[in-house]
Design a protein around this motif. Structure first.
Motif, PDB file in Angstrom:
ATOM      1  N   VAL A 128       0.877  -1.167   0.000  1.00 17.64           N
ATOM      2  CA  VAL A 128       0.000   0.000   0.000  1.00 17.64           C
ATOM      3  C   VAL A 128       0.914   1.216   0.000  1.00 17.64           C
ATOM      4  O   VAL A 128       1.702   1.405   0.930  1.00 17.64           O
ATOM      5  CB  VAL A 128      -0.920   0.020   1.233  1.00 17.64           C
ATOM      6  CG1 VAL A 128      -1.678   1.346   1.317  1.00 17.64           C
ATOM      7  CG2 VAL A 128      -1.897  -1.149   1.179  1.00 17.64           C
ATOM      8  N   ILE A 129       0.824   2.036  -1.059  1.00 16.41           N
ATOM      9  CA  ILE A 129       1.768   3.148  -1.196  1.00 16.41           C
ATOM     10  C   ILE A 129       1.124   4.518  -0.964  1.00 16.41           C
ATOM     11  O   ILE A 129       1.814   5.537  -0.993  1.00 16.41           O
ATOM     12  CB  ILE A 129       2.454   3.124  -2.572  1.00 16.41           C
ATOM     13  CG1 ILE A 129       1.435   3.304  -3.705  1.00 16.41           C
ATOM     14  CG2 ILE A 129       3.242   1.827  -2.752  1.00 16.41           C
ATOM     15  CD1 ILE A 129       2.082   3.505  -5.075  1.00 16.41           C
ATOM     16  N   GLY A 130      -0.188   4.542  -0.737  1.00 14.01           N
ATOM     17  CA  GLY A 130      -0.858   5.810  -0.474  1.00 14.01           C
ATOM     18  C   GLY A 130      -2.329   5.579  -0.203  1.00 14.01           C
ATOM     19  O   GLY A 130      -2.810   4.441  -0.252  1.00 14.01           O
ATOM     20  N   VAL A 131      -3.046   6.654   0.091  1.00 14.12           N
ATOM     21  CA  VAL A 131      -4.483   6.550   0.334  1.00 14.12           C
ATOM     22  C   VAL A 131      -5.240   7.520  -0.562  1.00 14.12           C
ATOM     23  O   VAL A 131      -4.725   8.573  -0.941  1.00 14.12           O
ATOM     24  CB  VAL A 131      -4.850   6.829   1.811  1.00 14.12           C
ATOM     25  CG1 VAL A 131      -4.271   5.780   2.726  1.00 14.12           C
ATOM     26  CG2 VAL A 131      -4.403   8.215   2.239  1.00 14.12           C
ATOM     27  N   ALA A 132      -6.473   7.131  -0.896  1.00 16.94           N
ATOM     28  CA  ALA A 132      -7.373   8.014  -1.633  1.00 16.94           C
ATOM     29  C   ALA A 132      -8.415   8.614  -0.696  1.00 16.94           C
ATOM     30  O   ALA A 132      -9.110   9.555  -1.055  1.00 16.94           O
ATOM     31  CB  ALA A 132      -8.064   7.259  -2.770  1.00 16.94           C
ATOM     32  N   ASN A 133      -8.533   8.042   0.486  1.00 17.70           N
ATOM     33  CA  ASN A 133      -9.354   8.592   1.565  1.00 17.70           C
ATOM     34  C   ASN A 133      -8.932   7.894   2.849  1.00 17.70           C
ATOM     35  O   ASN A 133      -9.106   6.681   2.977  1.00 17.70           O
ATOM     36  CB  ASN A 133     -10.848   8.375   1.313  1.00 17.70           C
ATOM     37  CG  ASN A 133     -11.721   9.065   2.358  1.00 17.70           C
ATOM     38  OD1 ASN A 133     -11.240   9.489   3.408  1.00 17.70           O
ATOM     39  ND2 ASN A 133     -13.011   9.171   2.080  1.00 17.70           N
ATOM     40  N   SER A 134      -8.390   8.633   3.776  1.00 16.97           N
ATOM     41  CA  SER A 134      -7.929   8.030   5.029  1.00 16.97           C
ATOM     42  C   SER A 134      -9.033   7.955   6.073  1.00 16.97           C
ATOM     43  O   SER A 134      -8.801   7.474   7.186  1.00 16.97           O
ATOM     44  CB  SER A 134      -6.750   8.829   5.601  1.00 16.97           C
ATOM     45  OG  SER A 134      -7.137  10.160   5.895  1.00 16.97           O
ATOM     46  N   GLU A 135     -10.245   8.423   5.720  1.00 19.01           N
ATOM     47  CA  GLU A 135     -11.363   8.403   6.663  1.00 19.01           C
ATOM     48  C   GLU A 135     -12.618   7.833   5.993  1.00 19.01           C
ATOM     49  O   GLU A 135     -13.604   8.538   5.773  1.00 19.01           O
ATOM     50  CB  GLU A 135     -11.645   9.805   7.206  1.00 19.01           C
ATOM     51  CG  GLU A 135     -10.506  10.379   8.036  1.00 19.01           C
ATOM     52  CD  GLU A 135     -10.778  11.794   8.538  1.00 19.01           C
ATOM     53  OE1 GLU A 135     -11.914  12.290   8.348  1.00 19.01           O
ATOM     54  OE2 GLU A 135      -9.853  12.406   9.102  1.00 19.01           O
ATOM     55  N   MET A 136     -12.592   6.554   5.682  1.00 19.38           N
ATOM     56  CA  MET A 136     -13.781   5.878   5.158  1.00 19.38           C
ATOM     57  C   MET A 136     -14.722   5.612   6.328  1.00 19.38           C
ATOM     58  O   MET A 136     -14.357   4.933   7.290  1.00 19.38           O
ATOM     59  CB  MET A 136     -13.396   4.563   4.496  1.00 19.38           C
ATOM     60  CG  MET A 136     -12.722   4.729   3.153  1.00 19.38           C
ATOM     61  SD  MET A 136     -13.858   5.283   1.867  1.00 19.38           S
ATOM     62  CE  MET A 136     -14.877   3.834   1.683  1.00 19.38           C
ATOM     63  N   ASN A 137     -15.944   6.133   6.230  1.00 23.83           N
ATOM     64  CA  ASN A 137     -16.854   6.083   7.369  1.00 23.83           C
ATOM     65  C   ASN A 137     -18.031   5.131   7.168  1.00 23.83           C
ATOM     66  O   ASN A 137     -18.361   4.744   6.042  1.00 23.83           O
ATOM     67  CB  ASN A 137     -17.367   7.493   7.668  1.00 23.83           C
ATOM     68  CG  ASN A 137     -16.303   8.351   8.317  1.00 23.83           C
ATOM     69  OD1 ASN A 137     -15.848   8.062   9.417  1.00 23.83           O
ATOM     70  ND2 ASN A 137     -15.883   9.404   7.631  1.00 23.83           N
ATOM     71  N   TYR A 138     -18.667   4.796   8.287  1.00 26.40           N
ATOM     72  CA  TYR A 138     -19.758   3.826   8.316  1.00 26.40           C
ATOM     73  C   TYR A 138     -20.911   4.388   9.129  1.00 26.40           C
ATOM     74  O   TYR A 138     -20.741   5.341   9.900  1.00 26.40           O
ATOM     75  CB  TYR A 138     -19.257   2.504   8.913  1.00 26.40           C
ATOM     76  CG  TYR A 138     -18.001   2.052   8.223  1.00 26.40           C
ATOM     77  CD1 TYR A 138     -18.061   1.416   6.990  1.00 26.40           C
ATOM     78  CD2 TYR A 138     -16.746   2.347   8.755  1.00 26.40           C
ATOM     79  CE1 TYR A 138     -16.909   1.066   6.313  1.00 26.40           C
ATOM     80  CE2 TYR A 138     -15.585   2.000   8.079  1.00 26.40           C
ATOM     81  CZ  TYR A 138     -15.672   1.358   6.855  1.00 26.40           C
ATOM     82  OH  TYR A 138     -14.537   1.028   6.173  1.00 26.40           O
ATOM     83  N   GLY A 139     -22.099   3.808   8.952  1.00 25.53           N
ATOM     84  CA  GLY A 139     -23.244   4.350   9.656  1.00 25.53           C
ATOM     85  C   GLY A 139     -24.278   3.300  10.022  1.00 25.53           C
ATOM     86  O   GLY A 139     -24.253   2.172   9.528  1.00 25.53           O
ATOM     87  N   GLN A 234     -13.117   4.594  14.451  1.00 28.37           N
ATOM     88  CA  GLN A 234     -13.948   3.537  13.878  1.00 28.37           C
ATOM     89  C   GLN A 234     -13.917   3.548  12.350  1.00 28.37           C
ATOM     90  O   GLN A 234     -14.477   2.656  11.710  1.00 28.37           O
ATOM     91  CB  GLN A 234     -15.393   3.707  14.363  1.00 28.37           C
ATOM     92  CG  GLN A 234     -15.541   3.590  15.872  1.00 28.37           C
ATOM     93  CD  GLN A 234     -16.902   4.032  16.368  1.00 28.37           C
ATOM     94  OE1 GLN A 234     -17.656   4.683  15.649  1.00 28.37           O
ATOM     95  NE2 GLN A 234     -17.224   3.676  17.600  1.00 28.37           N
ATOM     96  N   ALA A 235     -13.263   4.530  11.766  1.00 31.28           N
ATOM     97  CA  ALA A 235     -13.165   4.625  10.307  1.00 31.28           C
ATOM     98  C   ALA A 235     -12.045   3.719   9.807  1.00 31.28           C
ATOM     99  O   ALA A 235     -11.276   3.149  10.580  1.00 31.28           O
ATOM    100  CB  ALA A 235     -12.901   6.072   9.897  1.00 31.28           C
ATOM    101  N   SER A 236     -11.959   3.570   8.492  1.00 26.63           N
ATOM    102  CA  SER A 236     -10.851   2.819   7.891  1.00 26.63           C
ATOM    103  C   SER A 236     -10.351   3.621   6.694  1.00 26.63           C
ATOM    104  O   SER A 236     -10.601   4.825   6.605  1.00 26.63           O
ATOM    105  CB  SER A 236     -11.300   1.409   7.491  1.00 26.63           C
ATOM    106  OG  SER A 236     -12.286   1.454   6.482  1.00 26.63           O
ATOM    107  N   GLY A 237      -9.657   2.977   5.769  1.00 24.86           N
ATOM    108  CA  GLY A 237      -9.080   3.721   4.661  1.00 24.86           C
ATOM    109  C   GLY A 237      -9.373   3.114   3.303  1.00 24.86           C
ATOM    110  O   GLY A 237      -9.644   1.918   3.181  1.00 24.86           O
ATOM    111  N   PHE A 238      -9.326   3.966   2.289  1.00 19.29           N
ATOM    112  CA  PHE A 238      -9.448   3.553   0.890  1.00 19.29           C
ATOM    113  C   PHE A 238      -8.087   3.830   0.272  1.00 19.29           C
ATOM    114  O   PHE A 238      -7.651   4.980   0.214  1.00 19.29           O
ATOM    115  CB  PHE A 238     -10.548   4.357   0.199  1.00 19.29           C
ATOM    116  CG  PHE A 238     -11.065   3.720  -1.055  1.00 19.29           C
ATOM    117  CD1 PHE A 238     -11.934   2.643  -0.987  1.00 19.29           C
ATOM    118  CD2 PHE A 238     -10.686   4.187  -2.303  1.00 19.29           C
ATOM    119  CE1 PHE A 238     -12.423   2.043  -2.146  1.00 19.29           C
ATOM    120  CE2 PHE A 238     -11.165   3.596  -3.459  1.00 19.29           C
ATOM    121  CZ  PHE A 238     -12.038   2.523  -3.381  1.00 19.29           C
TER     122      PHE A 238
END
Length: 348
Positions: A128-139, A234-238
Motif C-alpha cells: 500500500v503506497i498511499g491513500v485516496a481517503n484516510s477516513e472511510m466512514n460507516y453508519g 472507527q473509520a478505515s481507509g481507501f
C-alpha cells in the motif's frame, strides 16, 4: 409513501443493489499467489499501459482517485512517466481484485484497506503506497417503523450487518461504545437484499458504509442515527495498493499516481464544491455526496499521505481481522504500508 419517494425507489433499485454489492465485497478479501509484471506496451504509440483496478463493475474510481481521474491528473502524470491507464472494473470488488492481483492481471488497485490486509495475509505480495481517503466512514440507519430513537434501542431488534467484514467491526465498536449487549441484537445477513428486507419489516436497521446508509436516507427508507464521523477511530481507509514486484521496479509510475492524488487532494481542499460535483454519479447523487462529506468539507483526508493517524486506524482493522480469524496468517504492517514514494512526492 409519497409519489416522489416511490419514483426514487423504482429508479434507484438496481443502482442501489450495485452499490450494496460493492459494499459487501469491497470490505472483504481473499486470494493467494505471487506477482510479476502485467503492464503492457501500447503498440500504437510509445506509452505503456498500467492496469488499475476499481471496486465497481463499471470501473468507476471513487474518492480522491475519482477527482484525480476526472480532472485529467492521472492521465497527465502517467503520460509524463511514459504510461497510460487502463481501468479494470470488478463487480466483486475486494475478493475479485485480490484474485486479479494473485493472477498477475493488474498492477494497482484503489480499494479498501481491509481486503488489502487479507490479501497480504494469504500470500499476495502487495504494498500500500498511499491513500485516496484516510477516513472511510460507516453508519447505522434505522427504519421509521422500528421504534428505534437512539443506538441503545437496537437491543432486541434485527439489524442487517455482514459478519466477517469491516462493517461488522463498526457494529461491534458501536455496541461497545453504547454498552449494548450484542447477544440481544439479532443479526440479519442480508445486505444485498437490504431494501426489501427493511421495507418488509423483517429488519429494523442496517449497518453499511456511510454512503450506503445516506443513500437509503435520501430514498426515505429510514434515518441515520449514528456514524463513525463522530469517532474516527472507527473509520478505515481507501488505499492505493500495487503488486510488490511492479512497485519496486516502477518508482516513476508509483510517484505519477501519487502526484495525481496529491494534486486532486489540493484541488478538493481549495474547491470543495467543485470537487463534490466531480464525485456525483448516477449511483451517487449530489445529496448523498454532500451527506457523506459534510462532517468535514476541508477534504484533508484526501491527502495520499500514510499518516501516523491513519496507520493507527489500519492497525485496528488488522487487529479486528486477526481476532476474528479472518486472516490466512500474520501480516507485518510496516512491510505492507510503504511510505517511501508518497513521502518523496509530498516533499517535492
Amino acid at each position: 409513501m409519497q409519489k416522489w419517494r416511490k419514483n426514487i425507489l423504482k429508479k434507484n433499485k438496481k443502482l442501489l443493489l450495485m452499490v450494496l454489492l460493492g459494499i459487501v465485497f469491497a470490505f472483504t478479501g481473499c486470494g493467494s499467489g505471487t506477482d510479476s509484471g502485467s503492464a503492457s506496451e501500447d503498440k500504437g504509440n510509445d506509452l505503456k499501459t498500467v492496469k488499475i483496478a476499481a471496486s465497481s463493475a463499471t470501473a468507476q474510481l471513487t474518492e480522491c482517485a475519482q477527482v484525480a481521474e476526472k480532472l485529467g491528473y492521472i492521465d497527465e502524470e502517467l503520460k509524463a512517466a511514459g504510461y497510460k491507464a487502463e481501468y479494470v472494473g470488478f463487480a466483486g470488488a475486494g475478493p475479485a481484485i485480490n484474485e486479479a492481483f494473485a493472477a498477475k492481471e493488474i498492477d494497482f488497485a484503489f480499494y479498501a484497506d481491509f481486503p488489502a490486509i487479507t490479501a497480504k495475509s494469504n500470500g499476495v505480495d502487495l504494498k500500500v503506497i498511499g491513500v485516496a481517503n484516510s477516513e472511510m466512514n460507516y453508519g447505522l440507519l434505522v427504519s421509521g417503523k422500528s421504534g428505534i430513537e437512539k443506538v441503545a434501542d437496537i437491543e432486541g431488534k434485527k439489524i442487517i450487518v455482514t459478519p466477517g467484514t469491516i462493517l461488522y467491526k463498526y457494529f461491534v465498536e458501536l455496541c461497545e461504545e453504547n454498552n449494548i449487549d450484542m447477544n440481544k441484537v439479532e443479526i440479519v445477513n442480508a445486505l444485498t437484499d437490504a431494501q426489501t428486507v427493511l421495507a418488509s419489516g423483517d429488519a429494523d436497521g442496517l449497518i453499511s458504509s456511510l454512503g450506503g446508509t445516506k443513500m437509503y436516507e435520501v430514498m426515505g427508507l429510514g434515518k441515520v442515527i449514528a456514524d463513525s464521523t463522530s469517532n474516527l477511530e472507527q473509520a478505515s481507509g481507501f488505499v492505493l495498493a500495487g503488486r510488490t514486484e511492479f512497485v519496486e521496479k516502477n518508482a516513476d509510475v508509483n510517484k505519477a499516481l501519487l502526484r495525481a492524488l496529491n494534486r486532486a487532494a489540493k484541488y478538493a481542499q481549495k474547491n470543495p464544491d467543485e470537487a463534490s460535483k466531480l464525485m456525483v454519479t448516477e449511483a451517487m447523487p449530489r445529496k448523498v455526496v454532500d451527506a457523506v462529506y459534510s462532517y468535514n468539507t476541508g477534504f484533508q483526508y484526501f491527502s495520499p499521505e500514510l499518516s501516523d493517524e491513519y496507520i493507527e486506524r489500519a492497525k485496528k482493522v488488522y487487529e479486528f481481522a486477526k481476532d476474528n480469524s479472518l486472516l490466512g496468517g500474520d501480516v507485518k504492517l510496516d512491510e505492507l504500508f510503504d511510505d517511501t514514494y508518497v513521502d518523496e512526492v509530498l516533499s517535492e
